[in-house]
Design an enzyme around this catalytic site. Structure first.
Site, PDB file in Angstrom:
ATOM      1  N   ASP A 168       0.882  -1.556  -0.095  1.00  0.00           N
ATOM      2  CA  ASP A 168      -0.162  -0.092   0.053  1.00  0.00           C
ATOM      3  C   ASP A 168       1.077   1.407   0.013  1.00  0.00           C
ATOM      4  OD1 ASP A 168      -3.319   0.466   1.079  1.00  0.00           O
ATOM      5  OD2 ASP A 168      -1.775   2.131   1.043  1.00  0.00           O
ATOM      6  N   ILE A 169       0.435   2.305  -0.792  1.00  0.00           N
ATOM      7  CA  ILE A 169       1.253   3.336  -0.721  1.00  0.00           C
ATOM      8  C   ILE A 169       1.305   4.432   0.213  1.00  0.00           C
ATOM      9  CG2 ILE A 169      -0.344   5.215  -1.802  1.00  0.00           C
ATOM     10  CD1 ILE A 169       1.515   5.689  -4.043  1.00  0.00           C
ATOM     11  N   ASN A 208     -12.865  -2.858   2.513  1.00  0.00           N
ATOM     12  CA  ASN A 208     -13.643  -2.068   2.762  1.00  0.00           C
ATOM     13  C   ASN A 208     -14.719  -2.085   1.815  1.00  0.00           C
ATOM     14  OD1 ASN A 208     -12.647  -0.707   5.188  1.00  0.00           O
ATOM     15  ND2 ASN A 208     -11.071   0.087   3.692  1.00  0.00           N
ATOM     16  N   GLY A 220     -15.469   3.854   3.860  1.00  0.00           N
ATOM     17  CA  GLY A 220     -14.183   4.490   3.689  1.00  0.00           C
ATOM     18  C   GLY A 220     -13.603   3.865   2.208  1.00  0.00           C
ATOM     19  N   GLN A 221     -14.219   2.843   1.632  1.00  0.00           N
ATOM     20  CA  GLN A 221     -13.667   2.277   0.407  1.00  0.00           C
ATOM     21  C   GLN A 221     -13.529   3.609  -0.785  1.00  0.00           C
ATOM     22  OE1 GLN A 221     -15.919  -0.514  -2.017  1.00  0.00           O
ATOM     23  NE2 GLN A 221     -14.568  -0.842  -3.450  1.00  0.00           N
ATOM     24  N   HIS A 232     -10.444  -5.176  -3.175  1.00  0.00           N
ATOM     25  CA  HIS A 232      -9.125  -5.475  -2.707  1.00  0.00           C
ATOM     26  C   HIS A 232      -9.191  -5.881  -1.279  1.00  0.00           C
ATOM     27  CE1 HIS A 232      -9.988  -0.937  -2.473  1.00  0.00           C
ATOM     28  NE2 HIS A 232      -9.357  -1.050  -1.202  1.00  0.00           N
ATOM     29  N   HIS A 258      -6.978  -5.761   2.206  1.00  0.00           N
ATOM     30  CA  HIS A 258      -5.931  -5.220   2.911  1.00  0.00           C
ATOM     31  C   HIS A 258      -5.385  -6.335   4.003  1.00  0.00           C
ATOM     32  CE1 HIS A 258      -6.822  -0.796   2.330  1.00  0.00           C
ATOM     33  NE2 HIS A 258      -7.873  -1.299   1.896  1.00  0.00           N
TER      34      HIS A 258
HETATM   35  P1  5GP Z   1      -9.708   1.772   0.379  1.00  0.00           P
HETATM   36  O1  5GP Z   1      -9.919   2.774   1.215  1.00  0.00           O
HETATM   37  O2  5GP Z   1     -10.239   1.681  -0.934  1.00  0.00           O
HETATM   38  O3  5GP Z   1     -10.177   0.351   0.844  1.00  0.00           O
HETATM   39  O4  5GP Z   1      -8.138   1.364   0.047  1.00  0.00           O
HETATM   40  C1  5GP Z   1      -7.604   1.859  -0.984  1.00  0.00           C
HETATM   41  C2  5GP Z   1      -5.987   1.909  -0.588  1.00  0.00           C
HETATM   42  O5  5GP Z   1      -5.309   1.851  -1.811  1.00  0.00           O
HETATM   43  C3  5GP Z   1      -5.511   2.924   0.326  1.00  0.00           C
HETATM   44  O6  5GP Z   1      -4.827   2.141   1.453  1.00  0.00           O
HETATM   45  C4  5GP Z   1      -4.539   3.562  -0.372  1.00  0.00           C
HETATM   46  O7  5GP Z   1      -3.535   4.024   0.397  1.00  0.00           O
HETATM   47  C5  5GP Z   1      -4.085   2.626  -1.414  1.00  0.00           C
HETATM   48  N1  5GP Z   1      -3.519   3.340  -2.697  1.00  0.00           N
HETATM   49  C6  5GP Z   1      -4.052   4.285  -3.324  1.00  0.00           C
HETATM   50  N2  5GP Z   1      -3.578   4.834  -4.542  1.00  0.00           N
HETATM   51  C7  5GP Z   1      -2.322   3.881  -4.598  1.00  0.00           C
HETATM   52  C8  5GP Z   1      -1.608   3.689  -5.403  1.00  0.00           C
HETATM   53  O8  5GP Z   1      -1.457   4.523  -6.533  1.00  0.00           O
HETATM   54  N3  5GP Z   1      -0.669   2.750  -5.151  1.00  0.00           N
HETATM   55  C9  5GP Z   1      -0.544   1.804  -4.025  1.00  0.00           C
HETATM   56  N4  5GP Z   1       0.222   1.001  -3.962  1.00  0.00           N
HETATM   57  N5  5GP Z   1      -1.688   2.007  -3.292  1.00  0.00           N
HETATM   58  C10 5GP Z   1      -2.613   2.887  -3.390  1.00  0.00           C
END
Ligand code: 5GP
Ligand code: ZN
Length: 114
Positions: free
Chosen positions: A30-31, A87, A93-94, A100, A102
């Site tokens: 994750d970034i 999520n 908070g998705q 995906h 986590h």
């Molecule tokens: P969500 O909130 O949708 O469950 O999680 C999305 C996740 O994707 C977040 O934890 C966010 O940090 C990660 N993320 C968003 N953009 C990027 C990206 O460009 N590269 C990577 N590796 N992770 C990302």
């Protein structure tokens, strides 16, 4: 999906630190890590969320969880434990609408989550 961030990572159009890949699943760091280990495990096939997953997604959903457990073992988290989160929808908070998982570990987690 042309404008999907994670489809672009699958296509290698956007770089990511990949930790595991097979024909159906990709796992990468994750970034914005929320724990010492924070890996995202995604299906190569696009579907937006768990809420969009029909019966035809049974196998890939199983593969995502097994891949998460395999990465957790590789990262040395099996003994101390870890958390797996999917999520789904606005209240969760998705932010990225490509399903995906986590994988979070390497620190003590609180419950309930925020
Ligand atoms: P969500 O909130 O949708 O469950 O999680 C999305 C996740 O994707 C977040 O934890 C966010 O940090 C990660 N993320 C968003 N953009 C990027 C990206 O460009 N590269 C990577 N590796 N992770 C990302
Ligand atoms: Zn996608």
């Amino acid at each position: 999906m042309d404008d999907c961030l994670f489809c672009k990572i699958v296509a290698k159009e956007i770089p990511a630190r990949v930790v595991r890949e097979d024909e159906t699943v990709l796992a990468f760091e994750d970034i914005r890590p929320q724990a010492p280990v924070h890996i995202l495990i995604i299906p190569k096939e696009h579907f937006a969320s768990l809420d969009d997953a029909g019966e035809d997604k049974e196998a890939i959903l199983g593969r995502l969880l097994l891949a998460a457990a395999a990465v957790a073992r590789e990262k040395g988290l099996a003994r101390t434990g870890y958390r797996v989160v999917i999520n789904t929808g606005p209240d969760s908070g998705q932010e990225v609408f490509h399903t995906h998982v986590h994988l979070l570990g390497g620190r003590k987690m609180r419950w309930p989550p925020g």
